[in-house]
Design a protein around this motif. Structure first.
Motif, PDB file in Angstrom:
ATOM      1  N   ILE A  27       0.838  -1.210   0.000  1.00 38.71           N
ATOM      2  CA  ILE A  27       0.000   0.000   0.000  1.00 38.71           C
ATOM      3  C   ILE A  27       0.869   1.255   0.000  1.00 38.71           C
ATOM      4  N   THR A  28       1.862   1.301   0.891  1.00 38.67           N
ATOM      5  CA  THR A  28       2.730   2.487   0.945  1.00 38.67           C
ATOM      6  C   THR A  28       3.507   2.650  -0.348  1.00 38.67           C
ATOM      7  N   TYR A  29       3.953   1.529  -0.921  1.00 38.56           N
ATOM      8  CA  TYR A  29       4.714   1.596  -2.179  1.00 38.56           C
ATOM      9  C   TYR A  29       3.869   2.206  -3.291  1.00 38.56           C
ATOM     10  N   THR A  30       2.621   1.752  -3.431  1.00 39.56           N
ATOM     11  CA  THR A  30       1.763   2.260  -4.513  1.00 39.56           C
ATOM     12  C   THR A  30       1.430   3.737  -4.310  1.00 39.56           C
ATOM     13  N   LYS A  31       1.148   4.142  -3.081  1.00 36.34           N
ATOM     14  CA  LYS A  31       0.806   5.540  -2.820  1.00 36.34           C
ATOM     15  C   LYS A  31       2.013   6.459  -3.005  1.00 36.34           C
ATOM     16  N   GLU A  32       3.196   5.972  -2.613  1.00 33.41           N
ATOM     17  CA  GLU A  32       4.393   6.793  -2.802  1.00 33.41           C
ATOM     18  C   GLU A  32       4.758   6.905  -4.282  1.00 33.41           C
ATOM     19  N   LYS A  33       4.443   5.883  -5.053  1.00 32.97           N
ATOM     20  CA  LYS A  33       4.636   5.974  -6.498  1.00 32.97           C
ATOM     21  C   LYS A  33       3.680   7.005  -7.111  1.00 32.97           C
ATOM     22  N   ARG A  59       5.800  15.182  -0.397  1.00 34.74           N
ATOM     23  CA  ARG A  59       5.424  15.211   1.015  1.00 34.74           C
ATOM     24  C   ARG A  59       4.030  15.823   1.190  1.00 34.74           C
ATOM     25  N   GLU A  60       3.762  16.902   0.458  1.00 37.33           N
ATOM     26  CA  GLU A  60       2.450  17.549   0.558  1.00 37.33           C
ATOM     27  C   GLU A  60       1.339  16.617   0.066  1.00 37.33           C
ATOM     28  N   TYR A  61       1.621  15.883  -1.005  1.00 36.53           N
ATOM     29  CA  TYR A  61       0.623  14.952  -1.545  1.00 36.53           C
ATOM     30  C   TYR A  61       0.310  13.844  -0.536  1.00 36.53           C
ATOM     31  N   LEU A  62       1.355  13.274   0.045  1.00 35.35           N
ATOM     32  CA  LEU A  62       1.156  12.187   1.007  1.00 35.35           C
ATOM     33  C   LEU A  62       0.479  12.682   2.281  1.00 35.35           C
ATOM     34  N   ASP A  63       0.800  13.934   2.680  1.00 34.09           N
ATOM     35  CA  ASP A  63       0.122  14.519   3.846  1.00 34.09           C
ATOM     36  C   ASP A  63      -1.372  14.699   3.580  1.00 34.09           C
ATOM     37  N   SER A  64      -1.691  15.052   2.339  1.00 36.24           N
ATOM     38  CA  SER A  64      -3.100  15.329   2.001  1.00 36.24           C
ATOM     39  C   SER A  64      -3.945  14.059   1.978  1.00 36.24           C
ATOM     40  N   ILE A  65      -3.320  12.911   1.657  1.00 37.07           N
ATOM     41  CA  ILE A  65      -4.086  11.654   1.592  1.00 37.07           C
ATOM     42  C   ILE A  65      -3.819  10.756   2.799  1.00 37.07           C
ATOM     43  N   GLY A  66      -3.000  11.246   3.729  1.00 39.72           N
ATOM     44  CA  GLY A  66      -2.521  10.410   4.830  1.00 39.72           C
ATOM     45  C   GLY A  66      -3.596   9.715   5.626  1.00 39.72           C
ATOM     46  N   GLU A  68      -6.860   9.260   4.595  1.00 34.24           N
ATOM     47  CA  GLU A  68      -7.946   8.706   3.786  1.00 34.24           C
ATOM     48  C   GLU A  68      -7.907   7.175   3.808  1.00 34.24           C
ATOM     49  N   GLU A  69      -9.099   6.564   3.876  1.00 32.73           N
ATOM     50  CA  GLU A  69      -9.177   5.100   3.882  1.00 32.73           C
ATOM     51  C   GLU A  69      -8.836   4.563   2.495  1.00 32.73           C
ATOM     52  N   ILE A  74      -7.821   0.909   6.367  1.00 26.74           N
ATOM     53  CA  ILE A  74      -6.376   1.172   6.442  1.00 26.74           C
ATOM     54  C   ILE A  74      -6.069   2.440   5.650  1.00 26.74           C
ATOM     55  N   SER A  75      -5.431   3.399   6.276  1.00 28.30           N
ATOM     56  CA  SER A  75      -5.007   4.626   5.595  1.00 28.30           C
ATOM     57  C   SER A  75      -3.510   4.529   5.275  1.00 28.30           C
ATOM     58  N   TYR A  76      -3.047   5.504   4.492  1.00 28.87           N
ATOM     59  CA  TYR A  76      -1.607   5.534   4.175  1.00 28.87           C
ATOM     60  C   TYR A  76      -0.785   5.664   5.454  1.00 28.87           C
ATOM     61  N   ASN A  77      -1.223   6.512   6.385  1.00 23.85           N
ATOM     62  CA  ASN A  77      -0.481   6.691   7.637  1.00 23.85           C
ATOM     63  C   ASN A  77      -0.415   5.393   8.429  1.00 23.85           C
ATOM     64  N   ASP A  78      -1.526   4.636   8.443  1.00 20.50           N
ATOM     65  CA  ASP A  78      -1.526   3.340   9.135  1.00 20.50           C
ATOM     66  C   ASP A  78      -0.534   2.389   8.478  1.00 20.50           C
TER      67      ASP A  78
END
Length: 1022
Positions: A27-33, A59-66, A68-69, A74-78
Motif C-alpha cells: 500500500i505504501t509503495y503504490t501511494k508513494e509511487k 510530502r504535501e501529496y502524502l500529507d493530504s491523503i494520509g 484517507e481510507e 487502512i489509511s496511508y499513515n496506518d
C-alpha cells in the motif's frame, strides 16, 4: 509424516499472515509511487531545483491523503507505520552513535570542583580512555585510587550540598562508588529520554533510538532524514537555555579601546624586538607574554556615547584604508566589521572567520585585567548569525562569581513555534510559577533601567530584547532570531524536551544519500532475482519434478522471511538482502540432503514410500546440526553487530528457521501429495541420474598433500599479514570516509595527491564506477563537534574543486546534488575510542564462535577429536581468507577493507564451513554404527564419498548466489569476495582438513579400530 493436516493448516495460516503483513508495504509503495508521479508532473526537470521542489510536492501529496481510507479502514499513515522497515543503505538517512559525556556528569555532580585530586583523576582518565575497554566511570575510579589519601566523599568533591542526601563526608570510596554509578546511569537515562522526545517530533518515520550497554552511548537511526546539519544540531544541542542581563554597547567600548591600545603596544614591542623581520602581515599576532597589567594606567578613554562612537567609526575607516594600516596596526579593531547601535546590546560586529581570534584577545587574562571592577565577571558571547550572513554580533553578558544565570531553561513548561507582529518566525515559551515570578522581576528591572535581557541557548545569544511596556507577568516570553519555520519548530521541540544533562558528542556517524540508497535497492533486487532464478533452474535440472517441489517450498520460504521481517519490525538492509539471498542458497542444502538420502534409499531397492520416509528421517540429524552451528554464529553476530550487520544476522537467523520448516514439512507435503496415487517420482534427471554414483576417492590418502598445500597458503598469508598487513577500514582505526561521485571519470592517484596536500594523510580508491571514489582521512579524528565536520567537508570541497562540475556549490557538494547525481553520496565517521571497541568486539566474536562450536560438536558427537577437526578446519578457513585479503588488497579493483562487514563475512564463513563439516561428521558417525566391521579409514572415506554429491551441490548453488551478488551489488563486492573465498575453502577444508585431522587425532590417542570380518575370522582360526 504425522499430522499432515495440521502442518498444512499452519502453513496456510502462516502464509496468510505474512501476506497480510506485507500488504502494508504494498500500500505504501503504490501511494508513494502516485506521489512521485504527481511531483514529476508538477515540476519538470527544466525547473531550477526541481529535485527539492519534487520532494516537497511528494510530502504535501502524502500529507493530504494520509488519513484517507484505502482498504479495510487502512489509511496511508496506518500502512506507513507498519510497512517493512528499510535501513539507511536502502532508504538513505543518518545513523549516529552519541557519547554522553560522563566526565561532564561527574563534574556536575561535584559542583565543578576545583579539588586538585578530582581534576588530576579526570585528566588521567581522559588519557587512559584512549586505549581502554572500560567505561569512563570505572577508569575514573582506577585513577582516583592512585592518588594518595584522596577521598570521593570529600566536602570539596561529592559530599556537597547537592548530594547531601546520598553521600556524607564519613563514607569510604567503596561506599561512594555505587552511588555515583547510579547517578550516572540516571543521567544517561535522562539524556536518552530527552533525545527520544526530540526525535519523536522530528518528522521521520520509523526512527530508532537505543542505549548501548553501560558505556553512556546512544544509537540513533533516522531513515529518510536528509538535512544532516539539522539532525546534528537537534542531537547535539544541550539546550542550555539561560536568561541574562546585558551591558549596553557604550558601557563596554572603553574597555575595547583600552584592550586595543595594549594589544597594539604589545605588537609594537614584538616588532622592535625582532628587527630581522622585514615584512609584517595585515593582522598582528598577539604574544600575551608581552602584556603588562601596569599599562592599564596609561590608557585614557572618554567614555561618552558620542566620542566613543566617533572614535570607533574613525578606527573602522582606518582599518579599511590600506595606507593607514601600513602605518598603524590595531589588533582588535582591525577585526571589527561594524559597530552596534547607541544604547543597544550589540557591542560590535565581526566576520565569522575572525571570531575565534577576536574572542581569544578578549579572554586573554592580561586583557581581562583591564576591565573595571563592576565588569570583572563579564561574559562575551556571539549572537546567532542571520541567514546566509558571515557576520557575528558581539554581546557582553553581566556574569557573576558563580557563573549562574538568574533564570534558566528548567522553568520552561511549554514551547511552540509562532509568529510575531511582523509575521517573523519566533518561539513562544511558557514558564512555571517560580520562573514567571523571576521573569517578572527581571523584566521590571530591565524596564526601569532601559536595558535588555539576553536569551542565550548553548552560549549563543538568540535575541536581546528590551522591555518597553513595564514588567511582564504570567511567564510568557519569546525567542526571535531570523528563524526558518523548520528551525523554529526544532528549537521549540528541543526546549519542550528539556536540556541534556551533559554534552553529547557524535563518535560514529553514517550518512547515506537517498539516490545511493535507491541504487542499493536496485542492485539488491537484481542480485536477488538472478540468484533465485539460477537456483530454481538448477534444482529442476538436477532433481526433476522433486526439484520443482523444492522450488515451490523455496518461494514459500521467501514469503515467510519477508513476512516475519515485516511482522517483527526488523530493518531490511543491503547486507540483510545478502543474508536472505545467502539463506536461499543455504536453504537448498536441506532439500539436497533429503533428496540425496532418498536416492540412496531407492538405490537399496526400497519402495518409493519407504525411501521417502527413511530419507527424510535419516537426513534430519544432519540438517539440524548444520543449521544449529550456522545459527550459533548468527546469534553471536546479532549480539555484537550494529546497524547493517545486525540486519544481516537477523535475516540469516529468520531464514534458517523458515527454511527448516519449508524443507522438512512443506516439501514433504508436496512430495507425499504427488505420490499418494501411486505416481512414481524420480529424484534425478537423465543427465544427473548416475552422477557421483559409485564414486570411490581415497581422500585420506591425499591428506598429506592437502596439509602441505594448506601450510604453504597459510604461511604465505601470515607472512603477508606481518609485512603488508591488511587494509583496515575506519571501523577499526577511526577516521572519516566519504563516497564522492563526479560527473566524469577520475584517476584516484591524482585525486589522492591533492587530498594529501590538504589533509596530510588521505586515501582515494575507486568504488564501483570510475567516476566514484571512496575517500578516507584521519584528519582531526580526535576532535569532535559540528564545526570540525563542517571544516573537513569544506577542505574536501576545496581539494576536489578541480575535478568537480563547474558551478557546483558547496551545499550541492556536501548534501549530494540530486539534480546532477554528484557530490558526497554518503559519509561515515568513527572516533578512535569506538574504533578500538569495535576491534575488540570483532576479536571476541570470532573467538567466541570457535569456542561455542567446539562445545556444541563435543556435545553432539561425544568425542573431542570431532571438535578438534571442526575447529581446526574453521581456524584454517579464517587464516586463508585473511591471507588472501592481505596478499591481494593492493591490486584488486574493488574495496577490500577490513570492517564490521568483513567480520560478518568471517563469521558466516565459519558457519558455512561448519555446515559442511557437520554433515560429513554425521555420516561418519552413522557409518561407525552401520559398518562395525570396517576399518576407521574405510568408514571415513565411505562417508566422504557418500556425501560428495551433497557437498558439491550445496557449494555450487551457494556460489551461484554469491557470484550474482558480487556482480550486481557493487557496495558489497569486498563482502561477497570474502564469502566466495570462504565457501570454496570451506568445501575444501571439510574434505581435506577437518576429517583427516579428526582421523589422525583418533589414531594418535590409540583408539582401537574395528577389525574387518576377515581379520576377525583369521584371529578366531588361530
Amino acid at each position: 509424516m504425522q499430522n499432515k493436516g495440521l502442518v498444512r493448516i499452519f502453513a496456510i495460516l502462516f502464509g496468510a499472515v505474512c501476506i497480510y503483513q506485507l500488504s502494508y508495504t504494498y500500500i505504501t509503495y503504490t501511494k508513494e509511487k502516485e506521489a512521485e508521479a504527481y511531483a514529476q508532473q508538477k515540476y519538470a526537470e527544466t525547473v531550477e531545483n526541481y529535485s527539492k521542489l519534487r520532494e516537497i510536492a511528494e510530502r504535501e501529496y502524502l500529507d493530504s491523503i494520509g488519513k484517507e481510507e484505502i482498504f479495510a479502514s487502512i489509511s496511508y499513515n496506518d500502512a506507513k507505520s507498519k510497512e517493512l522497515n528499510k535501513g539507511l543503505d536502502l532508504k538513505g538517512g543518518i545513523n549516529v552513535i552519541l557519547q554522553i559525556s560522563v566526565k561532564d556528569i561527574l563534574k556536575g555532580l561535584a559542583n565543578n570542583s576545583k579539588d586538585p585530586s578530582f581534576n588530576q583523576a579526570l585528566l588521567a582518565t581522559d588519557e587512559l580512555q584512549k586505549n581502554s575497554q572500560n567505561t569512563y566511570i570505572e577508569d575514573f575510579f582506577i585513577e582516583f585510587e592512585k592518588i594518595p589519601d584522596a577521598q570521593l566523599a570529600s566536602p570539596d568533591i561529592f559530599a556537597n550540598k547537592n548530594l547531601s542526601d546520598d553521600i556524607t563526608y564519613d563514607m569510604t570510596n567503596d561506599q561512594v562508588r555505587p552511588i555515583l554509578r547510579k547517578k550516572i546511569d540516571e543521567s544517561v537515562t535522562s539524556a536518552f529520554e530527552v533525545l527520544r522526545k526530540r526525535i519523536d517530533k522530528f518528522g521521520v518515520t520509523q526512527p530508532n533510538i537505543q542505549r548501548l550497554g553501560e558505556s553512556g552511548r546512544i544509537l540513533v537511526e533516522l531513515p529518510g532524514a536528509k538535512d544532516v546539519d539539522r539532525v546534528k544540531s537537534l542531537l547535539q544541542s544541550t539546550a542550555q537555555l539561560e536568561f541574562w542581563d546585558v551591558f549596553k554597547s557604550e558601557e563596554i567600548l572603553p574597555f575595547l579601546f583600552a584592550a586595543n591600545n595594549v594589544l597594539k603596544e604589545a605588537a609594537d614591542e614584538t616588532k622592535t624586538s625582532k628587527p630581522e623581520v622585514k615584512e609584517e602581515t595585515d593582522e598582528a599576532i598577539l604574544d600575551s607574554t608581552q602584556l603588562d597589567s601596569t599599562q592599564v594606567e596609561t590608557v585614557q578613554v572618554d567614555s561618552t556615547k558620542t566620542d566613543a562612537d566617533s572614535a570607533i567609526e574613525d578606527l573602522l575607516e582606518d582599518a579599511e584604508d590600506s595606507t593607514v594600516v601600513e602605518e598603524q596596526v590595531n589588533p582588535l579593531f582591525d577585526l571589527i566589521a561594524g559597530q552596534g547601535g547607541q544604547g543597544g546590546p550589540v557591542i560590535v560586529s565581526v566576520a565569522k572567520k575572525n571570531a575565534d581570534q577576536f574572542m581569544s584577545y578578549l579572554n586573554d587574562p592580561k586583557v581581562r585585567a583591564l576591565l573595571p571592577l563592576e565588569q570583572r565577571y563579564v561574559k562575551f558571547a556571539w549572537g546567532k548569525p542571520a541567514k546566509d550572513s558571515e557576520i557575528l554580533d558581539l554581546y557582553a553578558i553581566k556574569g557573576n562569581r558563580d557563573n549562574t544565570p538568574e533564570l534558566s531553561g528548567g522553568v520552561i513548561t511549554d514551547a511552540t513555534q509562532a509568529y510575531d507582529q511582523t509575521n517573523n518566525v519566533v518561539v513562544s515559551m511558557q514558564m512555571d510559577g517560580k520562573g514567571a515570578k523571576k521573569w517578572e522581576e527581571m523584566t521590571e528591572r530591565a524596564y526601569n533601567q532601559r536595558s535588555q535581557i539576553a536569551i542565550v541557548l548553548d552560549d549563543v545569544v538568540y535575541s536581546a530584547p528590551g522591555v518597553s511596556r513595564g514588567k511582564i507577568s504570567g511567564g510568557r516570553s519569546e525567542i526571535s532570531g531570523d528563524f526558518t519555520i523548520e528551525e523554529g519548530q526544532d528549537l521549540a521541540n528541543v526546549l519542550r524536551a528539556g536540556k541534556l544533562p551533559a554534552s553529547a558528542d557524535i563518535i560514529q556517524s553514517e550518512i547515506v544519500g537517498p539516490s545511493l540508497g535507491q541504487e542499493a535497492i536496485d542492485s539488491g533486487i537484481m542480485s536477488f532475482a538472478i540468484a533465485l532464478g539460477l537456483i530454481l533452474i538448477w534444482m529442476i535440472f538436477y532433481y526433476g519434478k522433486a526439484g520443482a517441489f523444492a522450488d515451490v517450498a523455496l518461494v514459500v520460504n521467501i514469503l515467510f522471511i519477508f513476512g516475519v521481517l515485516a511482522g517483527l519490525k526488523a530493518v531490511l538492509t543491503l547486507p540483510g538482502i545478502a543474508g536472505i539471498v545467502l539463506t536461499i542458497g543455504m536453504s537448498v542444502d536441506a532439500n539436497v540432503l533429503i533428496f540425496e538420502r532418498i536416492r540412496e534409499e531407492l538405490a537399496k531397492g526400497k519402495s518409493q514410500v519407504d525411501a521417502i520416509r527413511d530419507g527424510f528421517n535419516n537426513a534430519l540429524s544432519s540438517i539440524l546440526d548444520a543449521n544449529i552451528t550456522t545459527g550459533l554464529t548468527g546469534l553471536i553476530l546479532l549480539v555484537i553487530g550494529t546497524g547493517p550487520i545486525k540486519g544481516f544476522a537477523t535475516t540469516l537467523l529468520i531464514g534458517i528457521l523458515t527454511s527448516l520448516f519449508t524443507a522438512i514439512f512443506v516439501t514433504r507435503l508436496f512430495i507425499d501429495g504427488y505420490g499418494k496415487n501411486g505416481k512414481e517420482l524420480a529424484f534425478s534427471t537423465g543427465a544427473t541420474k548416475n552422477l557421483f554414483k559409485n564414486v570411490n576417492i581415497d581422500f585420506l590418502k591425499k591428506r598429506k598433500i592437502a596439509y602441505v598445500i594448506s601450510g604453504i597458503i597459510i604461511l604465505a598469508g601470515i607472512g603477508s599479514l606481518f609485512t603488508q598487513s591488511l587494509d583496515y577500514g575506519v571501523d577499526f582505526v577511526g577516521g572519516r570516509t566519504y563516497t564522492v561521485r563526479f560527473a566524469k571519470d577520475v584517476v584516484p592517484t591524482e585525486v589522492e595527491k591533492d587530498l594529501v596536500a590538504v589533509f596530510e594523510s588521505a586515501q582515494a580508491k575507486t568504488l564501483g564506477a570510475n567516476n566514484q571514489l571512496k575517500i578516507t582521512t584521519k584528519y582531526k579524528v580526535n576532535e569532535t563537534g559540528e564545526g570540525i565536520d563542517t571544516e573537513i567537508t569544506n577542505k574536501l570541497y576545496e581539494a576536489l574543486k578541480p575535478y568537480l562540475t563547474e558551478g557546483l556549490t558547496y551545499d550541492e557538494f556536501a548534501n549530494g546534488s540530486d539534480d546532477k547525481q554528484v557530490g558526497i553520496m554518503s559519509s561515515m565517521k568513527v572516533g578512535p575510542t569506538i574504533a578500538d571497541d569495535i576491534k575488540q568486539a570483532a576479536f571476541w566474536s570470532v573467538l567466541g564462535s570457535l569456542i561455542v562450536v567446539f562445545l556444541y560438536i563435543l556435545f553432539r558427537f561425544r568425542r573431542w577429536q570431532f571438535s578438534l577437526g571442526a575447529v581446526a578446519a574453521v581456524f584454517h578457513d579464517v587464516l586463508v581468507v585473511l591471507g588472501v585479503f592481505s596478499l591481494t588488497w593492493k591490486f584488486m579493483p574493488f574495496n577490500m577493507e577490513i570492517d564490521q562487514a568483513f567480520i560478518a563475512a568471517i563469521l558466516t564463513v565459519i558457519g558455512y564451513s561448519l555446515n559442511d563439516t557437520v554433515v560429513v561428521f554425521d555420516r561418519i558417525r552413522e557409518f561407525f554404527k552401520e559398518h562395525t566391521g570396517r576399518s576407521l579409514d574405510a568408514n571415513v572415506n565411505g562417508a566422504l564419498n557418500s556425501t560428495l554429491s551433497r557437498t558439491l551441490n550445496t557449494s555450487l548453488t551457494t556460489l551461484l548466489v554469491l557470484v550474482a551478488i558480487f556482480i550486481f551489488a557493487v557496495p558489497l563486492r569486498g563482502f561477497m569476495f570474502s564469502l566466495i573465498i570462504g565457501v570454496l575453502i570451506g568445501t575444501y577444508s571439510s574434505l581435506f582438513i577437518a576429517t583427516p585431522i579428526m582421523r589422525d587425532s583418533v589414531k594418535r590417542v590409540g583408539l582401537k579400530e574395528e577389525k574387518t570380518k576377515e581379520e576377525q575370522e583369521v584371529a578366531t582360526a588361530k
